[in-house]
Design an enzyme around this catalytic site. Structure first.
Site, PDB file in Angstrom:
ATOM      1  N   TYR A  20     -88.016  -3.877  -5.311  1.00 20.11           N
ATOM      2  CA  TYR A  20     -87.620  -3.495  -6.661  1.00 20.11           C
ATOM      3  C   TYR A  20     -87.590  -4.717  -7.577  1.00 20.11           C
ATOM      4  O   TYR A  20     -86.841  -5.671  -7.335  1.00 20.11           O
ATOM      5  CB  TYR A  20     -86.241  -2.805  -6.682  1.00 20.11           C
ATOM      6  CG  TYR A  20     -86.169  -1.500  -5.912  1.00 20.11           C
ATOM      7  CD1 TYR A  20     -87.311  -0.870  -5.406  1.00 20.11           C
ATOM      8  CD2 TYR A  20     -84.961  -0.860  -5.693  1.00 20.11           C
ATOM      9  CE1 TYR A  20     -87.247   0.328  -4.705  1.00 20.11           C
ATOM     10  CE2 TYR A  20     -84.885   0.347  -4.993  1.00 20.11           C
ATOM     11  CZ  TYR A  20     -86.032   0.919  -4.494  1.00 20.11           C
ATOM     12  OH  TYR A  20     -85.950   2.101  -3.797  1.00 20.11           O
ATOM     13  N   ALA A  50     -84.620  14.412  -9.386  1.00 20.31           N
ATOM     14  CA  ALA A  50     -86.062  14.520  -9.618  1.00 20.31           C
ATOM     15  C   ALA A  50     -86.504  13.546 -10.712  1.00 20.31           C
ATOM     16  O   ALA A  50     -87.198  13.912 -11.658  1.00 20.31           O
ATOM     17  CB  ALA A  50     -86.455  15.961  -9.931  1.00 20.31           C
TER      18      ALA A  50
HETATM   19  P1  NAP Z   1     -83.236   9.923  -9.951  1.00 22.30           P
HETATM   20  O1  NAP Z   1     -82.016   9.258  -9.457  1.00 22.30           O
HETATM   21  O2  NAP Z   1     -83.529  11.294  -9.496  1.00 22.30           O
HETATM   22  O3  NAP Z   1     -83.276   9.921 -11.527  1.00 22.30           O
HETATM   23  C1  NAP Z   1     -82.983   8.767 -12.289  1.00 22.30           C
HETATM   24  C2  NAP Z   1     -83.055   9.145 -13.747  1.00 22.30           C
HETATM   25  O4  NAP Z   1     -82.043  10.129 -14.034  1.00 22.30           O
HETATM   26  C3  NAP Z   1     -82.792   7.987 -14.676  1.00 22.30           C
HETATM   27  O5  NAP Z   1     -83.671   8.121 -15.768  1.00 22.30           O
HETATM   28  C4  NAP Z   1     -81.356   8.187 -15.142  1.00 22.30           C
HETATM   29  O6  NAP Z   1     -81.128   7.744 -16.453  1.00 22.30           O
HETATM   30  C5  NAP Z   1     -81.251   9.696 -15.109  1.00 22.30           C
HETATM   31  N1  NAP Z   1     -79.889  10.162 -14.866  1.00 22.30           N
HETATM   32  C6  NAP Z   1     -79.028   9.740 -13.909  1.00 22.30           C
HETATM   33  N2  NAP Z   1     -77.864  10.401 -13.994  1.00 22.30           N
HETATM   34  C7  NAP Z   1     -77.988  11.261 -15.031  1.00 22.30           C
HETATM   35  C8  NAP Z   1     -77.129  12.203 -15.632  1.00 22.30           C
HETATM   36  N3  NAP Z   1     -75.888  12.405 -15.154  1.00 22.30           N
HETATM   37  N4  NAP Z   1     -77.580  12.918 -16.701  1.00 22.30           N
HETATM   38  C9  NAP Z   1     -78.841  12.745 -17.178  1.00 22.30           C
HETATM   39  N5  NAP Z   1     -79.709  11.851 -16.650  1.00 22.30           N
HETATM   40  C10 NAP Z   1     -79.288  11.115 -15.593  1.00 22.30           C
HETATM   41  O7  NAP Z   1     -84.546   9.068  -9.594  1.00 22.30           O
HETATM   42  P2  NAP Z   1     -84.896   7.709  -8.853  1.00 22.30           P
HETATM   43  O8  NAP Z   1     -84.464   6.505  -9.618  1.00 22.30           O
HETATM   44  O9  NAP Z   1     -86.344   7.828  -8.502  1.00 22.30           O
HETATM   45  O10 NAP Z   1     -84.107   7.772  -7.463  1.00 22.30           O
HETATM   46  C11 NAP Z   1     -82.829   7.212  -7.267  1.00 22.30           C
HETATM   47  C12 NAP Z   1     -82.848   6.015  -6.348  1.00 22.30           C
HETATM   48  O11 NAP Z   1     -83.470   6.342  -5.103  1.00 22.30           O
HETATM   49  C13 NAP Z   1     -83.682   4.823  -6.841  1.00 22.30           C
HETATM   50  O12 NAP Z   1     -83.040   4.105  -7.857  1.00 22.30           O
HETATM   51  C14 NAP Z   1     -83.879   4.065  -5.558  1.00 22.30           C
HETATM   52  O13 NAP Z   1     -82.713   3.328  -5.223  1.00 22.30           O
HETATM   53  C15 NAP Z   1     -84.109   5.194  -4.565  1.00 22.30           C
HETATM   54  N6  NAP Z   1     -85.551   5.486  -4.324  1.00 22.30           N
HETATM   55  C16 NAP Z   1     -86.039   5.211  -3.079  1.00 22.30           C
HETATM   56  C17 NAP Z   1     -87.368   5.463  -2.792  1.00 22.30           C
HETATM   57  C18 NAP Z   1     -87.876   5.146  -1.420  1.00 22.30           C
HETATM   58  O14 NAP Z   1     -89.105   5.126  -1.201  1.00 22.30           O
HETATM   59  N7  NAP Z   1     -87.000   4.909  -0.468  1.00 22.30           N
HETATM   60  C19 NAP Z   1     -88.232   6.008  -3.767  1.00 22.30           C
HETATM   61  C20 NAP Z   1     -87.695   6.305  -5.018  1.00 22.30           C
HETATM   62  C21 NAP Z   1     -86.346   6.045  -5.288  1.00 22.30           C
HETATM   63  P3  NAP Z   1     -80.437   6.326 -16.836  1.00 22.30           P
HETATM   64  O15 NAP Z   1     -80.991   5.287 -15.929  1.00 22.30           O
HETATM   65  O16 NAP Z   1     -80.802   6.164 -18.263  1.00 22.30           O
HETATM   66  O17 NAP Z   1     -78.939   6.452 -16.656  1.00 22.30           O
END
Ligand code: NAP
Length: 280
Positions: free
Chosen positions: A58, A201
Site C-alpha cells: 500500500y 464494495a
Molecule cells: P471498502 O472498505 O468497501 O470501501 C471504502 C470506501 O467506502 C471509501 O471510499 C470510504 O470513504 C467509504 N466509506 C467507508 N465507510 C463509509 C460510510 N460509513 N459511509 C459512506 N462511505 C463509507 O473498500 P476497500 O478500501 O477496498 O476495502 C477495505 C480494506 O480492505 C482496504 O483498505 C484494505 O485494507 C483491505 N483490502 C485488502 C485487499 C487484499 O487483497 N487483501 C484488497 C482490497 C482491500 P472515505 O475513505 O472517504 O471515508
C-alpha cells in the site's frame, strides 16, 4: 465496540477493523494528507477500532509508515496486521520484507503477518518456513493468508510445522458473496477468521450509490425501519456471520464513527434473511 477472538489464538480483536488501502496513497506514495490520516488512525483506536490492516504494497510502504507514526507511543492499544507481497515469498524475501515492515511500523512485532496473494511460482512450503521462522524469532505473532482459495489455504496449513493459519482475508460484502460457497463454512468449522475486505464494495454500499433493484430497496426500507445507515446494515449483516471480521476503509471521521456504530446490536433473523435473499 465488540471484540472477537482471532482464529483460535485466545487473542481478542475489535469486531470491525480499519483498512488502510488509500492511506498515504494507493499504488504510489502521496503524503499530502498524512496528518489527517494519522489523526484518523488515532481516532479509530479511541473509538475501540483496534484492528488495523495495512500492507507493504500500500502506497509503496507509506501506509505502514503512517500506521507506525500514529501508534509509536501507544503500540499496545492496537493490533497491527500487515501483508507480504506475492513477489516476496521466497524464504529470504519473507525475512527481508518483514524487517522492512517492522521498521516502517516502528514496532518489534507484527501481530498478524499475511501472505497478500498466493504465488504459484514459489512453493508455499518455502514461504511458510519463512513465516514460522519469523514467529520463532518473535517478529511475528500470528500467521494469516489473503486471497487464498480453500485448497490453497489447506496446503498452506499443511506446510506449517508448528503454527496455525489464523485468518484468510478475502473480498466479502453483500455484493460479493463467493466466499460463502466453501471457504466460509470451512473457516467457521475450523475457527479460522475470515477477514472481509472491501466490505462496503469499495464505497458502493452507501447512501445513493448502492446497487439498484431489490437489494437496494430492501436496504432502504430497513434503513428507515431500524434508523441505521446503509453501511451500518451492510457491516452488521457481515458480523452476523460467525468468525467474520470486516475491515472497511474510512478516511473520514464521520465514516469511522458510523462504522464503529455498526456493532453493539444485531439484525433480527427475519431482517438478516430478507437482506440475504435480496442480494442472492
Ligand atoms: P471498502 O472498505 O468497501 O470501501 C471504502 C470506501 O467506502 C471509501 O471510499 C470510504 O470513504 C467509504 N466509506 C467507508 N465507510 C463509509 C460510510 N460509513 N459511509 C459512506 N462511505 C463509507 O473498500 P476497500 O478500501 O477496498 O476495502 C477495505 C480494506 O480492505 C482496504 O483498505 C484494505 O485494507 C483491505 N483490502 C485488502 C485487499 C487484499 O487483497 N487483501 C484488497 C482490497 C482491500 P472515505 O475513505 O472517504 O471515508
Amino acid at each position: 465496540m465488540e471484540y472477537i477472538e482471532l482464529g483460535r489464538t485466545g487473542f481478542k480483536v475489535s469486531m470491525i477493523g480499519l483498512g488502510t488501502w488509500g492511506f498515504g496513497g494507493f499504488s504510489s506514495r502521496d503524503d499530502r494528507l498524512d496528518q489527517e490520516q494519522i489523526s484518523t488512525l488515532r481516532e479509530s483506536s479511541r473509538m475501540g477500532i483496534t484492528f488495523i490492516d495495512t500492507a507493504e504494497m500500500y502506497a509503496r510502504g507509506h501506509s505502514e509508515e503512517l500506521v507506525g507514526e500514529a501508534f509509536k507511543e501507544n503500540r499496545e492499544e492496537v493490533f497491527i496486521a500487515t501483508k507480504v507481497s506475492p513477489e516476496h515469498l521466497s524464504y529470504e524475501q519473507v525475512q527481508k520484507s518483514a524487517e522492512s515492515s517492522l521498521s516502517r511500523l516502528k514496532t518489534r512485532t507484527i501481530d498478524l503477518y499475511q501472505v497478500h496473494w498466493p504465488n504459484p511460482r514459489i512453493p508455499i512450503r518455502e514461504t511458510m518456513r519463512g513465516m514460522e521462522r519469523l514467529v520463532k524469532d518473535g517478529k511475528v505473532r500470528f500467521i494469516g493468508v489473503s486471497n487464498f482459495s480453500l485448497e490453497e489455504m489447506n496446503e498452506a496449513q499443511e506446510s506449517l510445522a508448528r503454527e496455525e493459519i489464523v485468518s484468510n482475508q478475502v473480498e466479502y460484502s453483500l455484493l460479493h458473496r463467493n466466499t460463502e460457497n466453501d471457504l466460509l463454512p470451512h473457516c467457521q468449522k475450523e475457527k479460522i477468521t475470515v477477514i472481509a475486505y472491501s466490505p462496503l464494495a469499495r464505497g458502493r454500499i452507501s447512501q445513493g450509490v448502492a446497487s439498484r433493484g431489490e437489494g437496494w430497496e430492501t436496504l432502504m426500507r430497513l434503513s428507515t425501519k431500524l434508523g441505521k445507515t446503509l453501511p451500518q446494515i451492510a457491516l452488521n449483516w457481515l458480523i452476523c456471520h460467525r468468525n467474520v471480521l470486516p475491515i472497511p476503509k474510512a478516511s473520514r471521521i464521520e465514516h469511522l464513527e458510523e462504522n464503529a456504530d455498526s456493532t453493539g446490536w444485531r439484525l433480527s433473523d427475519g431482517d438478516y434473511g430478507l437482506i440475504s435473499r435480496a442480494f442472492s
